[in-house]
Design an enzyme around this catalytic site. Structure first.
Site, PDB file in Angstrom:
ATOM      1  CG  ASP A 159      -2.127   7.313   0.925  1.00 23.48           C
ATOM      2  OD1 ASP A 159      -2.199   8.537   1.075  1.00 23.48           O
ATOM      3  OD2 ASP A 159      -2.126   6.766  -0.193  1.00 23.48           O
ATOM      4  CG  ASP A 212      -1.821   1.127   1.365  1.00 22.75           C
ATOM      5  OD1 ASP A 212      -2.334   1.581   0.332  1.00 22.75           O
ATOM      6  OD2 ASP A 212      -2.043   1.595   2.490  1.00 22.75           O
TER       7      ASP A 212
END
Length: 225
Positions: free
Chosen positions: A25, A23
């Site tokens: 963020d 991922d």
């Protein structure tokens, strides 16, 4: 958008080849981009509250994303430069990418955030593949809408599988890293799935949990498998 280019050298049957997908963020970087955009719009707390509930799995991620992006309508697109300049790679992130490449591995990112930021981070870090959302911009202004398909938890899982297939890497030799509820499917599908400084729901669902905010510690888990 990040180019997804695969050469013949990518396809290998070597058993030590791996694909690491993470991922963006709160994983690759310390921040949540949508929250920073909210701050620039003067509605940071409102946006952050929606983000937190979505990442905990309490809200439908798609609906929450559309709601937050709609709040950005009318902002000058130059805000994206401001937010990019405020982003910080998580400790160990650049070393993780470098070490993966030294081992002959590939690295991809899958983000519910935005290509307008992710593409620059990918270029800075030398990451190989990228999937993210795209903001609609008209006459230099954010319209409050997205362009194209939304990156969902299933999109993240599909990207992991697609890149592994195209590289000739068995899913058993993939690594997935994330912190939110929308990362759970890819974390569970990967050969090594890691919840990184993650929300409780994600930690409970993940085979492995890493709560030290240093991405180089990922190798402590991967190398033991």
């Amino acid at each position: 958008m990040c180019a997804q280019v695969f050469s013949h050298s990518d396809v290998s049957a070597e058993q030590d080849r791996r694909l690491v997908v993470m991922d963006v963020d709160s994983t690759l970087i310390d921040e949540e981009v949508i929250d920073m955009l909210g701050e620039e719009a003067g509605i940071g707390e409102r946006v952050a509250a929606i983000t937190e509930r979505a990442m905990r799995g309490e809200l439908d991620f798609d609906a929450a994303l559309h709601e937050r992006v709609a709040l950005l309508e009318g902002m000058d697109a130059s805000v994206l430069d401001t937010v990019y300049d405020r982003c910080h790679f998580t400790r160990g992130a650049l070393d993780l990418v470098r070490t993966c490449h030294e081992r002959g591995w590939k690295v991809g990112v899958v983000s519910g955030g935005f290509h307008e930021i992710a593409d620059r981070l990918v270029a800075d870090a030398g990451i190989d593949f990228c999937t993210a959302n795209s903001l609609e911009i008209h006459d230099g202004v954010l319209t409050g809408r997205l362009v194209g398909d939304i990156v969902t938890k299933q999109t993240k899982l599909h990207s992991l599988r697609l890149w592994a297939e195209r590289m000739g890497i068995d899913m058993a030799h993939t690594v997935a890293i994330g912190d939110g509820a929308n990362d759970i499917p890819m974390i569970q599908a990967a050969g090594v799935g890691i919840a990184f400084c993650a929300k409780p729901k994600t930690q409970q669902a993940a085979p492995h949990v890493l709560n030290e905010r240093d991405l180089m510690r990922v190798f402590d888990i991967v190398d033991e498998q």
